[in-house]
Motif scaffolding. Structure first.
Motif, PDB file in Angstrom:
ATOM      1  N   PHE A   1       0.116   6.757  -3.834  1.00 46.31           N
ATOM      2  CA  PHE A   1       0.987   7.912  -3.585  1.00 46.31           C
ATOM      3  C   PHE A   1       0.894   8.923  -4.738  1.00 46.31           C
ATOM      4  CE2 PHE A   1       3.830   5.580  -0.403  1.00 46.31           C
ATOM      5  CZ  PHE A   1       3.395   6.356   0.648  1.00 46.31           C
ATOM      6  N   MET A   2       0.904   8.413  -5.976  1.00 45.53           N
ATOM      7  CA  MET A   2       0.859   9.322  -7.131  1.00 45.53           C
ATOM      8  C   MET A   2      -0.451  10.090  -7.166  1.00 45.53           C
ATOM      9  SD  MET A   2       2.573   7.898 -10.603  1.00 45.53           S
ATOM     10  CE  MET A   2       1.726   6.336 -10.606  1.00 45.53           C
ATOM     11  N   LEU A   3      -1.557   9.348  -7.016  1.00 43.95           N
ATOM     12  CA  LEU A   3      -2.878   9.978  -7.093  1.00 43.95           C
ATOM     13  C   LEU A   3      -3.021  11.073  -6.037  1.00 43.95           C
ATOM     14  CD1 LEU A   3      -5.758   9.628  -8.480  1.00 43.95           C
ATOM     15  CD2 LEU A   3      -6.371   8.354  -6.438  1.00 43.95           C
TER      16      LEU A   3
ATOM     17  N   LEU B   1       2.363   2.683  -4.990  1.00 44.20           N
ATOM     18  CA  LEU B   1       2.809   3.743  -5.897  1.00 44.20           C
ATOM     19  C   LEU B   1       1.612   4.483  -6.491  1.00 44.20           C
ATOM     20  CD1 LEU B   1       5.141   5.146  -7.380  1.00 44.20           C
ATOM     21  CD2 LEU B   1       4.945   3.416  -9.177  1.00 44.20           C
ATOM     22  N   GLN B   2       0.597   3.723  -6.888  1.00 44.19           N
ATOM     23  CA  GLN B   2      -0.586   4.353  -7.492  1.00 44.19           C
ATOM     24  C   GLN B   2      -1.248   5.312  -6.491  1.00 44.19           C
ATOM     25  OE1 GLN B   2      -4.200   2.831  -7.187  1.00 44.19           O
ATOM     26  NE2 GLN B   2      -5.113   3.923  -8.896  1.00 44.19           N
TER      27      GLN B   2
ATOM     28  N   ALA C   1       3.676  -3.240  -4.553  1.00 47.49           N
ATOM     29  CA  ALA C   1       4.425  -2.041  -4.962  1.00 47.49           C
ATOM     30  C   ALA C   1       3.541  -1.130  -5.819  1.00 47.49           C
ATOM     31  CB  ALA C   1       5.675  -2.455  -5.729  1.00 47.49           C
ATOM     32  N   TRP C   2       2.764  -1.737  -6.718  1.00 55.09           N
ATOM     33  CA  TRP C   2       1.943  -0.936  -7.618  1.00 55.09           C
ATOM     34  C   TRP C   2       0.832  -0.194  -6.868  1.00 55.09           C
ATOM     35  CZ3 TRP C   2       1.382   2.127 -11.298  1.00 55.09           C
ATOM     36  CH2 TRP C   2       0.108   2.484 -11.753  1.00 55.09           C
TER      37      TRP C   2
END
Lengths: 86, 593
Positions: free
Chosen positions: B465-467, B462-463, B458-459
């Motif tokens: 996608f955010m970046l 998410l990381q 998950a991390w």
């Protein structure tokens, strides 16, 4: 398949505002998720703060574009056919 | 261990390359995918071992070193070769297929070579064949001739570095074996070899041949070239130079340098070329850091990169084929006109950016995570920064200005794209997606097992996608600044040209001036001195040599005549002569007492 795709791209172009709004919603959701989802083993200490990689991506992107396109590009840009004449 | 049998993938490519000139008609095009199919069969069925050893001029050569490292590179080479030959199936110029056969065959030869001699032979075969893939575009693009010549010069220079290094190494160690070099015990010849490989890997300073030549190559040739030259170099660096600190730092510099130039570029294939420099940087950094995780990351990224970079060159080649231009300033609004090309480009663009679902996500992140886990925080941050730049330039900028930036272009006349080009793109896009969804399909090939990295957490998702999403937001805010301009951004190739022109100036001005002075001095002093010397020699010859020689001759003739006169044939004359001679001798002896 090709025609269906073509129609989709035309529709997407006509409804680009919808995609723009969707994009902003996704940005907010991602940062909100980061409040709950954290790395088990942070690579850098700042990763524990929600939105760190969002700020990194946005900040790095803006600085990079400004630095490259506004400053460096002016230093290295020549006419397109420069090398043809060299 | 020595395996029982091995169909060397190079053999079929070289055989087809030799046979093609003798085949008439047009059916020969259907033969071109066959070597790649045989290669796929070979690399998926061969067991690790040493095959194909032979002795040549007293040297033991190894043509078939099959292990985990060579297998993973050969595996993706075989798949990409098949995609490349499908993509070029419509190509009627037989010479391009012949060049591609020798080029791909050379790459397989390098990967399976266990010694420097055979590696060098295949290395040079690749260099010559790839030059042909540039030159053969001369009808479409006049720049290809000069670009190909510069490309060949640079690769000849790299080949000479490699040759010098391997000869000096042989002199020092007495072996041609291609084995790892301990960085703490490296000698100057190891550095020469490393720079020889490094030139083909496009390390900064020796990289400018790549963005100079690839945009000028044939549409189909560039697809092959994007896969084999730099990745063969990555293989050789991984084989021989793991753990070299120079490579760790150079790799990260490459990742950033490539994206900086790609962000400024207007030529679509030059953008992709700079991104080869950048993406190969991740591999070089992984090799340089040298842990099991980063070496796995380098190999995984090489595999994924070959697939998505080939796809990028296929799609942009499709745009060039259909529109006749690769300048972003002359493109736009093509999404609905080239929908399959657009969709496949998006897959490739998201793959190279490391977007979850696609294969860059499961490969690039291994090297970055490996750098952080080895406490190389600055290197890791540098690679994350390059990931942002990658998404900005090749993930968004290129497709935005090629497909979307303008209203749908309904008036431009497009050349229809052949079915085989579309098929190759769809296959490439499918592989990029499947590999991203099922990382184990790649990880089982990696050289260091077990692979202790799980991308689908998950991390990690998410990381990423955010970046990337916020990098996209940066593009949205700065999209007017990102607008491409018709310009040529000078790079190290400007320096090469300056050196070349400097040499030309040196030869044509100061050296030519010195030469004219010398000619004048020679005419005024040297020639006259020479003439005077010749006259003196003539006088000496006449009055000295001739006098002595002629005098000797005259004397000999006189003595001869005198002696002839004494030969009277009368005994009493001879007795009188003998008595006179005896009296003279006695008188001489008496006088000397």
């Amino acid at each position: 398949m090709s025609e269906a795709l073509s129609r989709f791209f035309l529709w997407a172009h006509e409804n680009r505002n919808l995609f723009r709004i969707l994009f902003f919603v996704v940005l907010v959701v991602l940062v909100a998720l980061n409040v709950f989802e954290k790395p088990e083993h942070p690579h850098v200490h700042e990763e524990v703060y929600p939105g760190f990689w969002a700020v990194f991506g946005l900040g790095a992107g803006v600085v990079m574009i400004y630095l490259i396109k506004r400053i460096i590009a002016n230093l290295v840009a020549f006419d397109e056919d420069t090398y043809d004449r060299l | 261990m020595t395996g029982s049998s091995f169909l060397h993938p190079a053999a079929a490519f070289l055989a087809l390359g030799i046979l093609l000139p003798f085949i008439r008609g047009s059916w020969w095009r259907w033969l071109t995918p066959i070597p790649a199919i045989l290669a796929i069969y070979s690399v998926f069925t061969v067991a690790p071992g040493d095959y194909g050893g032979l002795t040549w001029m007293g040297f033991n050569l190894s043509l078939g070193r099959v292990d985990a490292l060579s297998t993973i590179f050969a595996n993706v080479f075989a798949i990409q070769a098949l995609l490349g030959f499908i993509y070029s199936l419509h190509q009627e110029d037989k010479r391009q297929h012949i060049a591609a056969c020798f080029y791909v065959g050379g790459a397989f030869g390098c990967v399976f070579s266990g010694d420097y001699l055979s590696l060098f032979a295949f290395w040079e075969m690749m260099s010559v064949a790839s030059t042909m893939l540039i030159w053969l575009n001369f009808r479409e693009n006049k720049r290809s001739l000069a670009a190909g010549f510069r490309y060949f010069l640079m690769h000849t220079f790299g080949g000479l570095l490699l040759l010098a290094g391997m000869l000096l190494r042989y002199k020092a160690l007495g072996t041609w074996a291609f084995t790892p070099v301990d960085p703490s015990a490296a000698h100057y010849y190891d550095w020469l070899i490393m720079f020889g490989f490094g030139l083909n890997a496009a390390i900064i300073g020796l990289h400018a041949w790549l963005p100079d030549a690839y945009p000028e190559a044939t549409v189909t040739g560039a697809v092959f070239m994007s896969a084999f030259t730099t990745k063969t170099a990555v293989y050789t660096l991984a084989r021989g130079f793991a753990g070299w600190e120079f490579l760790a730092i150079m790799g990260v510099v490459m990742t950033l340098y490539g994206v900086f130039y790609a962000t400024m570029e207007n030529n679509a294939r030059r953008i992709l070329s700079y991104h080869i420099v950048s993406q190969v940087g991740y591999m070089v950094a992984g090799i340089g850091i040298g842990t099991a995780m980063t070496l796995n990351g380098a190999c995984a990224h090489a595999y994924a990169h070959i697939l998505y970079k080939g796809l990028l060159f296929m799609t942009v080649g499709g745009i060039l084929y259909a529109t006749g231009t690769q300048k972003l300033t002359e493109l736009g609004g093509l999404a609905s006109r080239l929908p399959i090309v657009c969709l496949c480009y998006v897959v490739a663009g998201l793959s190279i950016s490391g977007w979850p679902v696609f294969n860059g996500f499961i490969s690039k992140t291994i090297t970055i995570a490996g750098a952080f886990e080895d406490h190389r925080t600055l290197l890791g941050i540098g690679m994350e920064l390059a990931a942002v730049g990658t998404f900005l330039s090749v993930g968004i900028k290129l497709p935005y200005f090629a497909f979307w930036s303008k209203a749908p272009d309904t008036t431009r006349v497009l050349k229809p794209i052949p079915w085989n080009m579309h098929l190759a793109m769809i296959l490439g896009a499918s592989l990029c997606t499947l590999q991203g969804l099922f990382p184990q399909a790649l990880y089982w090939l990696l050289p260091y097992q077990p692979v202790e990295y799980t991308p689908w957490t998950a991390w990690h998702v998410l990381q990423s996608f955010m970046l990337l999403s916020f990098a996209g937001f940066a593009f949205y805010l700065m999209r007017k600044t990102m607008k491409p301009h018709e310009q040529r951004n000078i790079d190290f190739d400007y320096l090469y040209r300056l050196v070349g022109r400097g040499f030309l100036f040196l030869v044509s001005k100061p050296v030519a001036w010195l030469d004219s002075i010398w000619t004048e001095v020679y005419a005024r002093v040297g020639l006259k001195g020479l003439m005077g010397g010749a006259a003196a020699s003539r006088v000496f010859d006449v009055s000295g040599i001739d006098t002595v020689v002629d005098g000797s001759a005259y004397t000999t003739r006189g003595i001869g005549r005198g002696a002839a006169k004494t030969q009277t044939g009368r005994l009493n004359d001879y007795l009188a002569g003998a008595v006179a001679l005896a009296a003279a001798v006695l008188a001489l002896v008496w006088g000397l007492r």
